[in-house]
Design a protein around this motif. Structure first.
Motif, PDB file in Angstrom:
ATOM      1  N   LYS A   1     -46.741 -12.695  43.585  1.00 34.60           N
ATOM      2  CA  LYS A   1     -48.180 -12.849  43.750  1.00 34.60           C
ATOM      3  C   LYS A   1     -48.707 -11.844  44.769  1.00 34.60           C
ATOM      4  O   LYS A   1     -48.065 -11.604  45.804  1.00 34.60           O
ATOM      5  CB  LYS A   1     -48.487 -14.268  44.223  1.00 34.60           C
ATOM      6  CG  LYS A   1     -48.176 -15.294  43.136  1.00 34.60           C
ATOM      7  CD  LYS A   1     -48.401 -16.712  43.606  1.00 34.60           C
ATOM      8  CE  LYS A   1     -48.011 -17.676  42.478  1.00 34.60           C
ATOM      9  NZ  LYS A   1     -47.981 -19.070  42.950  1.00 34.60           N
TER      10      LYS A   1
ATOM     11  N   GLY B   1     -53.925 -11.478  38.088  1.00 38.27           N
ATOM     12  CA  GLY B   1     -52.700 -12.283  37.968  1.00 38.27           C
ATOM     13  C   GLY B   1     -52.760 -13.546  38.807  1.00 38.27           C
ATOM     14  O   GLY B   1     -53.060 -13.485  39.997  1.00 38.27           O
ATOM     15  N   GLY B   2     -52.450 -14.686  38.176  1.00 43.66           N
ATOM     16  CA  GLY B   2     -52.458 -15.944  38.915  1.00 43.66           C
ATOM     17  C   GLY B   2     -52.395 -17.114  37.958  1.00 43.66           C
ATOM     18  O   GLY B   2     -52.374 -16.934  36.730  1.00 43.66           O
ATOM     19  N   THR B   3     -52.385 -18.288  38.531  1.00 35.48           N
ATOM     20  CA  THR B   3     -52.369 -19.498  37.720  1.00 35.48           C
ATOM     21  C   THR B   3     -53.579 -19.499  36.793  1.00 35.48           C
ATOM     22  O   THR B   3     -54.718 -19.372  37.254  1.00 35.48           O
ATOM     23  CB  THR B   3     -52.409 -20.735  38.645  1.00 35.48           C
ATOM     24  OG1 THR B   3     -51.309 -20.653  39.539  1.00 35.48           O
ATOM     25  CG2 THR B   3     -52.364 -22.018  37.841  1.00 35.48           C
TER      26      THR B   3
ATOM     27  N   TYR C   1     -55.096 -14.942  34.835  1.00 37.65           N
ATOM     28  CA  TYR C   1     -54.068 -15.269  33.841  1.00 37.65           C
ATOM     29  C   TYR C   1     -52.704 -14.930  34.451  1.00 37.65           C
ATOM     30  O   TYR C   1     -52.583 -13.948  35.201  1.00 37.65           O
ATOM     31  CB  TYR C   1     -54.307 -14.472  32.558  1.00 37.65           C
ATOM     32  CG  TYR C   1     -53.437 -14.936  31.425  1.00 37.65           C
ATOM     33  CD1 TYR C   1     -53.636 -16.189  30.837  1.00 37.65           C
ATOM     34  CD2 TYR C   1     -52.389 -14.143  30.969  1.00 37.65           C
ATOM     35  CE1 TYR C   1     -52.803 -16.638  29.824  1.00 37.65           C
ATOM     36  CE2 TYR C   1     -51.558 -14.584  29.940  1.00 37.65           C
ATOM     37  CZ  TYR C   1     -51.771 -15.843  29.379  1.00 37.65           C
ATOM     38  OH  TYR C   1     -50.952 -16.276  28.380  1.00 37.65           O
ATOM     39  N   PRO C   2     -51.681 -15.719  34.143  1.00 39.76           N
ATOM     40  CA  PRO C   2     -50.384 -15.487  34.802  1.00 39.76           C
ATOM     41  C   PRO C   2     -49.783 -14.122  34.492  1.00 39.76           C
ATOM     42  O   PRO C   2     -49.243 -13.475  35.382  1.00 39.76           O
ATOM     43  CB  PRO C   2     -49.491 -16.609  34.237  1.00 39.76           C
ATOM     44  CG  PRO C   2     -50.431 -17.660  33.753  1.00 39.76           C
ATOM     45  CD  PRO C   2     -51.669 -16.932  33.313  1.00 39.76           C
ATOM     46  N   ASP C   3     -49.892 -13.702  33.225  1.00 41.00           N
ATOM     47  CA  ASP C   3     -49.183 -12.498  32.800  1.00 41.00           C
ATOM     48  C   ASP C   3     -50.214 -11.406  32.494  1.00 41.00           C
ATOM     49  O   ASP C   3     -50.804 -11.359  31.430  1.00 41.00           O
ATOM     50  CB  ASP C   3     -48.343 -12.834  31.561  1.00 41.00           C
ATOM     51  CG  ASP C   3     -47.457 -11.683  31.119  1.00 41.00           C
ATOM     52  OD1 ASP C   3     -47.795 -10.518  31.422  1.00 41.00           O
ATOM     53  OD2 ASP C   3     -46.435 -11.951  30.467  1.00 41.00           O
TER      54      ASP C   3
ATOM     55  N   SER D   1     -42.827  -9.623  29.319  1.00 39.98           N
ATOM     56  CA  SER D   1     -43.973 -10.258  28.673  1.00 39.98           C
ATOM     57  C   SER D   1     -43.718 -10.503  27.194  1.00 39.98           C
ATOM     58  O   SER D   1     -43.164  -9.646  26.506  1.00 39.98           O
ATOM     59  CB  SER D   1     -45.199  -9.364  28.820  1.00 39.98           C
ATOM     60  OG  SER D   1     -45.541  -9.225  30.185  1.00 39.98           O
TER      61      SER D   1
ATOM     62  N   ILE E   1     -51.064 -22.578  33.541  1.00 39.87           N
ATOM     63  CA  ILE E   1     -49.708 -22.016  33.572  1.00 39.87           C
ATOM     64  C   ILE E   1     -49.571 -21.249  34.887  1.00 39.87           C
ATOM     65  O   ILE E   1     -50.458 -20.494  35.272  1.00 39.87           O
ATOM     66  CB  ILE E   1     -49.498 -21.034  32.390  1.00 39.87           C
ATOM     67  CG1 ILE E   1     -49.869 -21.695  31.057  1.00 39.87           C
ATOM     68  CG2 ILE E   1     -48.064 -20.494  32.388  1.00 39.87           C
ATOM     69  CD1 ILE E   1     -49.998 -20.698  29.907  1.00 39.87           C
ATOM     70  N   GLU E   2     -48.444 -21.456  35.554  1.00 40.27           N
ATOM     71  CA  GLU E   2     -48.195 -20.740  36.808  1.00 40.27           C
ATOM     72  C   GLU E   2     -47.796 -19.286  36.547  1.00 40.27           C
ATOM     73  O   GLU E   2     -47.184 -18.972  35.537  1.00 40.27           O
ATOM     74  CB  GLU E   2     -47.042 -21.422  37.576  1.00 40.27           C
ATOM     75  CG  GLU E   2     -47.369 -22.781  38.116  1.00 40.27           C
ATOM     76  CD  GLU E   2     -48.324 -22.715  39.295  1.00 40.27           C
ATOM     77  OE1 GLU E   2     -48.166 -21.807  40.151  1.00 40.27           O
ATOM     78  OE2 GLU E   2     -49.247 -23.555  39.355  1.00 40.27           O
ATOM     79  N   ARG E   3     -48.115 -18.414  37.489  1.00 38.02           N
ATOM     80  CA  ARG E   3     -47.637 -17.034  37.417  1.00 38.02           C
ATOM     81  C   ARG E   3     -46.190 -17.005  37.873  1.00 38.02           C
ATOM     82  O   ARG E   3     -45.842 -17.596  38.902  1.00 38.02           O
ATOM     83  CB  ARG E   3     -48.490 -16.142  38.321  1.00 38.02           C
ATOM     84  CG  ARG E   3     -48.010 -14.685  38.405  1.00 38.02           C
ATOM     85  CD  ARG E   3     -49.022 -13.831  39.135  1.00 38.02           C
ATOM     86  NE  ARG E   3     -48.525 -12.526  39.511  1.00 38.02           N
ATOM     87  CZ  ARG E   3     -48.589 -11.439  38.753  1.00 38.02           C
ATOM     88  NH1 ARG E   3     -49.146 -11.508  37.539  1.00 38.02           N
ATOM     89  NH2 ARG E   3     -48.127 -10.281  39.174  1.00 38.02           N
ATOM     90  N   GLU E   4     -45.350 -16.335  37.097  1.00 39.59           N
ATOM     91  CA  GLU E   4     -43.927 -16.246  37.453  1.00 39.59           C
ATOM     92  C   GLU E   4     -43.633 -15.011  38.293  1.00 39.59           C
ATOM     93  O   GLU E   4     -42.719 -15.031  39.122  1.00 39.59           O
ATOM     94  CB  GLU E   4     -43.071 -16.217  36.189  1.00 39.59           C
ATOM     95  CG  GLU E   4     -43.171 -17.520  35.389  1.00 39.59           C
ATOM     96  CD  GLU E   4     -42.419 -17.442  34.066  1.00 39.59           C
ATOM     97  OE1 GLU E   4     -41.736 -16.421  33.840  1.00 39.59           O
ATOM     98  OE2 GLU E   4     -42.539 -18.395  33.272  1.00 39.59           O
TER      99      GLU E   4
END
Lengths: 355, 355, 355, 355
Positions: free
Chosen positions: D326, D204-206, D158-160, D2, D320-323
């Motif tokens: 999931k 966590g997610g897009t 939120y992705p992160d 992060s 923003i996509e989650r990296e």
């Protein structure tokens, strides 16, 4: 009228919440039966002289200490503070007030606490360091139908409610509700730290005495079950008052008396009070729904009986009579009155000699 | 002691259940506010002289008729029977007893009924033909937090409970519970047809009078809500007794008084009684948990006040005093006593002068 | 389509209610843990081969027999009748149908019963003589937060619901609700004797099999507690479906699977059905709220899995496939559909591939 | 992994609680029906463009603003702070972070607030000055069976999650619970200010997106009633998930979708978290009871769908996509797994293809 306690220069400690009460009981086995077998509090630890109990959602060592002794009384009202520095602040705060203070480990599980003989005659403890224990919030297999999940509040009896309230306000407690009359007399007040309606309350009367300690359930049916269980056990004479809905606090309540006569409230569902401008609710002492929103009479023992409190040496603190009018006298009987609807002259079932 | 009603040779009608009560109220608007706006009963039909009300799970036209009249009273206790032939059987049964009977349509929605002036002085109706209406069991959007879902039972006051009970047993009602003393006096009895603890009960006292009509909720919190709502509306003086847990019936209860003083019970959760050998439960009149399992005192008005009943011509039926000991006198006050634990000499909070 | 069972000339016995189920389990200790330690049923009596269990409000010897055996199955569905004469009537009734019947004492506590291999392949028992035991309705000190207070109903799987229903109607069971489609196919039907929605039900499917046995709680929170307890015990995989609100019956429900896969429903709050003209409720099989009023999908195992049943000699009864359309296939998946609002083309969360 | 937001030198404002959400809806009438007619929120004020709603125990102007707009989205997540000085602190805090800030009166009833475009892309508002309105806690006559009494929390996607959590910790939010895996990946975290389990959470997610807003009821039956009412209104397709018991938070929950798809949680009974050393609970992402303590599968839409959020100019914030892995993928389906009992290889009903 009130001769107020001076406000110290020293900063008040940051009190988190009422945390435990240390009470003296005369028969530990009988008290254990009441608090553990019947009410279902969790035993954290016990020995021949004391039992340490907690509620199901608690993560600190205890919410109630039952301590064997010759005479039923309350040894201390203990509050948790935000840090160990706040324990020091508490000590300095009370020293400035000229109160006797003592540092030490007064119970198992709690360390480096301070106990003070407060200006009203109550023994208060402030602590931060405490053993963590398992929070049994998810342990439904252990929780009975009347599970007590939190310690909610204390309630103290003191002759001069204005004086007691001002002292607690200085200590950082915010008043949320009160009972007054049209001449300005205050009969009781509720004060909070932890975002509920109260961590402690001042009830006007001969004091200093302990009126009750209150534990929360999640729902109202949990409280009804406790009544059912007491009935099934032929212990219904432990039920002093309720269940019912409070006017003050809007909570659902039940008052029990333990084997020594210590009063225990079972309580659920008051409201959030955490904003600094939380509106104070003032109830008219003649409003028949102030203490029971359904208008039921308060039994006399609830007004008159309470537990004696001990000083730091374990001696009974002398009692002072209340000089102002008493709630029981201004609301019922020959000289008192209560109304269901303000200005209503009709009596109804709830006023007069029926009960 | 009792001079029993003879058992007819004619077969008793097959009574299904208590079905509706026909009551006279003095102010239809005030009664509508109480039963509809506050208690939430469903209006099936209404006109200037009467309002027909039902509970949410009912599929027949009404469970309660509010009829405008000069004096508050009860016009009829109506029972549904299994078939139209059973209406005829009821007529023959009461004729053999020498009772006056009338056939007709006494209320909207019900046809070809028979009304009888029964041997105790009550007007009973037996009917089969009735309009079906929508069962609103699934209509949650219409049901408030205190939804009344069924008519559960009637309760009648009569001086001689043994006589009244024997008469109802002959009519096919099975006794499920009773209150007696050690000398054999019966103070009250509960009798059933529909698999619950009662369709009607006999309460010893000056009679014939109507003690109460009871509606059911699904859960206990529904009853608590009714109290909360009455408090919010500043109508808490409508609450006469409870909420609480009955010893008799094991149900959760609340007693209200309507604007004319007619008593309404809100009731939930008794037990199945449909087997022919269902065991009768006999309670000791001195057992302090018989009427309130939590040991709370019964308020005097609950013992002494009740609604007058009308004969077939709409005239008040004369009252007869109870000759046997009265429950209120043998249980509280100077000459009475109650116990929490049989044989226990300790008084506790629940016995003595506190309330 | 249906080849109905002929109606006997002999009078049907007067069935009071479903009374107990006699089931074979493969590991008595595991079953005891499930039914006694977790669900809290009361042990009336037990030995190395069988455990006799009852619900808290029951006064007869048992509602469930767990019998040790090599293969999980159902030995008998037992109904109580009004008198010993009705046992004889049952015997004659089934003999006229050409069914095998046996008289005897098949379980402890029950005497002079008759067991029959019924025309559908189920073993039914009819009995009157039974040991009375203590009704623990008032024993709140023994009742946990999820107390099971009554046996409510059985549910049977059979290929031809119309045939099964007609047979039960002849036996005196009244149909209260059913699920059908627009072409007249019946998918399931509910039938009653004791004034609730059902004493047993016919679920269309490969049979004869036992779909579930259902016990009642007083309130919905009791059912939620059972889920919480199973979660706390890490036994949540026993929860097959629910909790939820049924459309059919309007009851609140939960389906569990015992260690052998026998399905147990926990059930509360359906409605009174005791009047002879009680209106039958017919649900459209495509109505997505018929089985779960909140529209949640029924899990496939609930449709397809069920317990095998035994004949009078203890052998598995052969299975017959359902020929008519299956509910699972007409409601979900490629060929099926369900709607929330009839005629609505919008899918929403509840229809389609989400779950 | 992060790239954390730097911790400002400026002191964080003293946040009291999540206070209201400002959401854009496309059809004000449809939204009013959902939030007012069905859910029963109290209308404080409304005009052609916006409706200001509050819960029954609220004393500030609103907890939810429905604002008419062309596209469903969230305009702001608003937090109340302890004083007007804290509004200034918030402004300085975000300016130091390089965020755009605006001062003003963004809604009726609230004055001198600051809105900021926070480092994650969410619009946060901080305010102190607000109109007080009547706290309807005691107004039971207005409260339906499903009364919403408080705003409990927000939930943000939120992705992160680690980055989002660290940012909120800096702002003074304490983490109470989280979901992680054995490799250290964090899937979600819960953070609090007001003594409950959370004022907001990071899922966590897009993102940035709004996952849900949650209101509290007093008891679980209130939530069940909301389901029943939606069923009765043929709106059961608004129910996305639940009711059920959360593992995380131990609260009882229900997820609904409003007419625009905004997700609303109804929530009750988590636990006190006000002590600084409140123990953080970490759940294993593979624990099948983490999100539903009864082991029920989370429906896919709950994982994947959420509301877009707006910047200070009212434009959609880019996604923003989650990296990281999931939750939906690691727990169910071909590559995922969940267990009821850690280390247990048996599947049971809850794992595999059934739902």
């Amino acid at each position: 009228m009130s001769d107020l306690i001076p406000t110290p220069q020293a900063p008040a400690p940051d009190v988190l919440r009422c945390a435990y009460m240390d009470i003296v009981v005369t028969d530990l086995a009988k008290s254990r039966e009441f608090y553990v077998d019947i009410l279902g509090l969790v035993v954290t630890e016990e020995d021949d002289n004391a039992i340490y109990l907690r509620s199901f959602e608690e993560f600190i060592h205890h919410n109630l200490v039952l301590r064997k002794g010759p005479e039923a009384a309350v040894a201390a009202f203990a509050f948790r503070v935000r840090s160990q520095e706040d324990v020091d602040k508490a000590e300095a705060y009370y020293r400035e007030l000229g109160c006797e203070t003592r540092r030490g480990d007064f119970t198992k599980g709690v360390r480096n606490a301070v106990r003070v003989a407060d200006p009203l005659g109550f023994t208060y403890e402030f602590f931060y360091e405490v053993d963590h224990v398992e929070r049994l919030a998810w342990a439904y297999e252990l929780q009975g139908a009347g599970a007590l999940v939190r310690l909610d509040h204390f309630n103290q009896v003191y002759p001069d409610v204005v004086k007691g309230t001002a002292y607690l306000n200085d200590l950082g407690f915010k008043t949320t509700e009160s009972i007054k009359d049209e001449t300005g007399v205050t009969y009781a007040a509720w004060m909070t730290r932890k975002h509920t309606v109260h961590d402690t309350a001042m009830t006007g009367g001969t004091g200093p005495r302990m009126h009750h300690i209150a534990f929360s359930t999640h729902e109202k049916h949990n409280i009804l079950y406790i009544c059912d269980k007491l009935g099934a056990l032929r212990r219904s004479d432990s039920i002093e008052r309720g269940p019912g809905r409070h006017g003050v606090s809007n909570a659902f309540y039940l008052y029990l008396r333990d084997p020594d006569g210590h009063r225990v409230e079972i309580y659920t569902q008051d409201y959030y009070t955490g904003d600094p401008d939380n509106p104070e609710v003032v109830w008219d002492v003649h409003d028949n729904q102030r203490r029971d929103f359904w208008g039921h009479a308060v039994v006399p023992s609830w007004y008159t009986e309470a537990s004696r409190v001990l000083d730091l040496d374990g001696n009974l603190v002398p009692l002072i009579e209340r000089e102002e009018p008493k709630e029981i006298e201004v609301t019922i009987g020959a000289d008192g009155f209560s109304y269901t609807r303000k200005g209503d002259t009709e009596a109804g079932f709830k006023v007069g000699g029926q009960v």
